[in-house]
Design a protein around this motif. Structure first.
Motif, PDB file in Angstrom:
ATOM      1  N   ALA A   1       0.840  -1.191   0.000  1.00 13.59           N
ATOM      2  CA  ALA A   1       0.000   0.000   0.000  1.00 13.59           C
ATOM      3  C   ALA A   1       0.878   1.245   0.000  1.00 13.59           C
ATOM      4  N   PRO A   2       0.381   2.361  -0.547  1.00 14.72           N
ATOM      5  CA  PRO A   2       1.179   3.594  -0.551  1.00 14.72           C
ATOM      6  C   PRO A   2       1.661   3.952   0.853  1.00 14.72           C
ATOM      7  N   GLY A   3       2.958   4.241   0.951  1.00 14.67           N
ATOM      8  CA  GLY A   3       3.530   4.632   2.233  1.00 14.67           C
ATOM      9  C   GLY A   3       3.911   3.491   3.140  1.00 14.67           C
ATOM     10  N   VAL A   4       3.667   2.242   2.706  1.00 14.33           N
ATOM     11  CA  VAL A   4       3.982   1.070   3.529  1.00 14.33           C
ATOM     12  C   VAL A   4       5.271   0.430   3.018  1.00 14.33           C
ATOM     13  N   CYS A   5       6.207   0.167   3.915  1.00 18.57           N
ATOM     14  CA  CYS A   5       7.444  -0.520   3.563  1.00 18.57           C
ATOM     15  C   CYS A   5       7.305  -1.993   3.948  1.00 18.57           C
ATOM     16  N   PRO A   6       7.426  -2.919   2.993  1.00 19.06           N
ATOM     17  CA  PRO A   6       7.289  -4.341   3.318  1.00 19.06           C
ATOM     18  C   PRO A   6       8.455  -4.834   4.167  1.00 19.06           C
ATOM     19  N   PRO A   7       8.329  -6.016   4.749  1.00 20.78           N
ATOM     20  CA  PRO A   7       9.396  -6.553   5.598  1.00 20.78           C
ATOM     21  C   PRO A   7      10.742  -6.670   4.890  1.00 20.78           C
ATOM     22  N   SER A   8      10.729  -6.849   3.568  1.00 24.97           N
ATOM     23  CA  SER A   8      11.983  -6.957   2.827  1.00 24.97           C
ATOM     24  C   SER A   8      12.755  -5.644   2.808  1.00 24.97           C
ATOM     25  N   GLY A   9      12.080  -4.531   3.096  1.00 30.56           N
ATOM     26  CA  GLY A   9      12.710  -3.223   3.013  1.00 30.56           C
ATOM     27  C   GLY A   9      12.808  -2.692   1.599  1.00 30.56           C
ATOM     28  N   ILE A  10      12.230  -3.401   0.641  1.00 28.63           N
ATOM     29  CA  ILE A  10      12.267  -3.023  -0.773  1.00 28.63           C
ATOM     30  C   ILE A  10      10.827  -2.926  -1.283  1.00 28.63           C
ATOM     31  N   ARG A  11      10.478  -1.766  -1.810  1.00 30.21           N
ATOM     32  CA  ARG A  11       9.121  -1.537  -2.314  1.00 30.21           C
ATOM     33  C   ARG A  11       9.157  -1.503  -3.842  1.00 30.21           C
ATOM     34  N   LEU A  12       8.488  -2.476  -4.492  1.00 35.22           N
ATOM     35  CA  LEU A  12       8.472  -2.579  -5.944  1.00 35.22           C
ATOM     36  C   LEU A  12       7.060  -2.307  -6.438  1.00 35.22           C
ATOM     37  N   THR A  13       6.932  -1.383  -7.402  1.00 38.02           N
ATOM     38  CA  THR A  13       5.620  -1.024  -7.945  1.00 38.02           C
ATOM     39  C   THR A  13       5.725  -0.849  -9.463  1.00 38.02           C
ATOM     40  N   ALA A  14       4.584  -0.894 -10.132  1.00 37.62           N
ATOM     41  CA  ALA A  14       4.498  -0.643 -11.570  1.00 37.62           C
ATOM     42  C   ALA A  14       3.595   0.555 -11.794  1.00 37.62           C
ATOM     43  N   ASP A  15       3.903   1.351 -12.840  1.00 40.74           N
ATOM     44  CA  ASP A  15       3.049   2.502 -13.137  1.00 40.74           C
ATOM     45  C   ASP A  15       1.926   2.098 -14.084  1.00 40.74           C
ATOM     46  N   ASP A  16       1.131   3.090 -14.516  1.00 43.46           N
ATOM     47  CA  ASP A  16      -0.033   2.805 -15.364  1.00 43.46           C
ATOM     48  C   ASP A  16       0.343   2.593 -16.823  1.00 43.46           C
ATOM     49  N   GLY A  17       1.580   2.849 -17.178  1.00 45.23           N
ATOM     50  CA  GLY A  17       2.024   2.586 -18.539  1.00 45.23           C
ATOM     51  C   GLY A  17       1.744   3.731 -19.496  1.00 45.23           C
ATOM     52  N   ASP A  18       2.298   3.585 -20.699  1.00 51.09           N
ATOM     53  CA  ASP A  18       2.140   4.582 -21.755  1.00 51.09           C
ATOM     54  C   ASP A  18       2.000   3.838 -23.073  1.00 51.09           C
ATOM     55  N   ALA A  19       1.153   4.354 -23.946  1.00 49.10           N
ATOM     56  CA  ALA A  19       0.920   3.699 -25.224  1.00 49.10           C
ATOM     57  C   ALA A  19       0.909   4.740 -26.333  1.00 49.10           C
ATOM     58  N   ALA A  20       1.582   4.429 -27.449  1.00 43.97           N
ATOM     59  CA  ALA A  20       1.588   5.329 -28.599  1.00 43.97           C
ATOM     60  C   ALA A  20       1.876   4.524 -29.859  1.00 43.97           C
ATOM     61  N   MET A  21       0.978   4.603 -30.845  1.00 40.66           N
ATOM     62  CA  MET A  21       1.169   3.954 -32.138  1.00 40.66           C
ATOM     63  C   MET A  21       1.502   2.471 -31.990  1.00 40.66           C
ATOM     64  N   GLY A  22       0.798   1.792 -31.089  1.00 45.19           N
ATOM     65  CA  GLY A  22       1.007   0.360 -30.918  1.00 45.19           C
ATOM     66  C   GLY A  22       2.152  -0.019 -30.029  1.00 45.19           C
ATOM     67  N   LEU A  23       2.971   0.955 -29.594  1.00 43.26           N
ATOM     68  CA  LEU A  23       4.087   0.663 -28.691  1.00 43.26           C
ATOM     69  C   LEU A  23       3.629   0.866 -27.254  1.00 43.26           C
ATOM     70  N   ARG A  24       3.915  -0.102 -26.403  1.00 41.91           N
ATOM     71  CA  ARG A  24       3.501  -0.055 -25.011  1.00 41.91           C
ATOM     72  C   ARG A  24       4.740  -0.057 -24.112  1.00 41.91           C
ATOM     73  N   VAL A  25       4.699   0.743 -23.076  1.00 41.69           N
ATOM     74  CA  VAL A  25       5.781   0.776 -22.094  1.00 41.69           C
ATOM     75  C   VAL A  25       5.170   0.878 -20.707  1.00 41.69           C
ATOM     76  N   VAL A  26       5.594   0.014 -19.808  1.00 37.51           N
ATOM     77  CA  VAL A  26       5.193   0.059 -18.396  1.00 37.51           C
ATOM     78  C   VAL A  26       6.455   0.200 -17.561  1.00 37.51           C
TER      79      VAL A  26
END
Length: 318
Positions: A174-199
């Motif tokens: 959850a936002p603002g929560v640090c997991p026990p591993s001490g490492i917070r990994l998240t993905a963004d909403d991505g971007d799309a243009a002319m068939g190319l996708r990037v997350v």
């Protein structure tokens, strides 16, 4: 001396006011399809929760909907005051829902609710995350539309548009929560243009120890049942999918000190030619070999390309 016209207006105003009071009463009723219809007028004008019998979507169902009665709109007149909603005022529209986990392990659900007109036009949406639902358990909550957008049409339905569910132990924090591993990994909403996708992927050291990285995140592609997806090549670098994106920057070792972050990313094209298109709703990500997994939901629409590019971890600019 009062004229006949002024006398008629004086008499008309109370009558119109009474009409406004009478027509403002009532609530919205919801049928089995979840569509709202005007009530009989016996309910409060603020609306009341009306049961819904729609079937569940991936374990999530709406149990009741509250849609206040429409604000009356008499014919414009210089002698009638209109009760228009105040800017920023809450719509009063809400839906009660329940999430039932019929699986064998605890799951975290993310649900997209859509508030639509009777014809299906989306007037607003809202994501709700329900964490750590135990096997066989049911959790309940309420989702609200809040202030309607200026100029939006009247909402007549609330629907479950999409459900994603991941193992609770692998859910992004959850936002603002640090997991026990001490490492917070998240993905963004991505971007799309002319068939190319990037997350984009982001890794933050929210713990108290240095965290070394060297290379690319490790990925497992998963289907709707969280089973492995086969037949997709995971490429270190762009793999020729697109140039000038930074995906071909070489991997370099780096150490994240507490408070520092690194970024990576996924890139693909959704071209569809011959063969069966492949969609990947879930990606299990490990920051490096042996790291705790985090399952994100980028919904990769890979088409028939069969390729997914991965960018090396690079230090995020401060």
């Amino acid at each position: 001396m009062r004229t006949a016209t002024s006398s008629l207006l004086s008499a008309a105003v109370p009558a119109v006011a009474a009409l406004l009071v009478l027509t403002a009463c009532g609530s919205e009723q919801v049928g089995v399809s979840g569509a709202a219809r005007p009530g009989s007028g016996s309910e409060s004008g603020s609306g009341s929760a009306v049961p819904v019998s729609d079937p569940p979507v991936d374990g999530v169902r709406i149990t009741s909907v509250t849609i206040p009665a429409a604000t009356p709109s008499p014919i414009p007149s210089d002698h009638v005051v209109h009760a228009d909603p105040l800017p920023g005022a809450d719509s009063g529209i809400s839906a009660a829902y329940e999430v039932t986990n019929s699986g064998t392990r605890a799951l975290t659900y993310t649900v997209l609710f859509e508030f639509t007109t009777d014809s299906g036009a989306v007037m607003g949406n809202h994501f709700e995350t329900v964490r750590s639902v135990a096997p066989g358990a049911t959790r309940r909550g309420t989702v609200r539309l809040g202030p309607p957008a200026p100029g939006s049409s009247r909402v007549g339905r609330v629907e479950v548009a999409r459900v994603t569910r991941v193992p609770a132990a692998e859910a992004p924090p959850a936002p603002g929560v640090c997991p026990p591993s001490g490492i917070r990994l998240t993905a963004d909403d991505g971007d799309a243009a002319m068939g190319l996708r990037v997350v984009g992927l982001r890794l933050e050291n929210c713990g108290k120890r240095d965290y070394p990285l060297d290379g690319y995140p490790r990925l497992d592609l998963l289907d709707d049942d969280l089973a492995p997806v086969h037949g997709v090549r995971i490429l270190d670098g762009s793999g020729g999918i697109s140039t000038g994106t930074g995906f071909d920057d070489p991997a370099r070792p780096l150490v994240l000190k507490p408070g520092e972050s690194a970024v990576s990313g996924l890139m693909w094209r959704n071209t569809t030619e011959f063969g069966t298109a492949v969609d990947v709703p879930y990606v299990r990500v490990r920051a490096k070999e042996g790291a705790a997994p985090v399952t994100v939901t980028p919904h990769l629409d890979l088409g028939t390309t069969g390729r997914l590019a991965v960018r090396a971890w690079t230090r995020e600019a401060s």
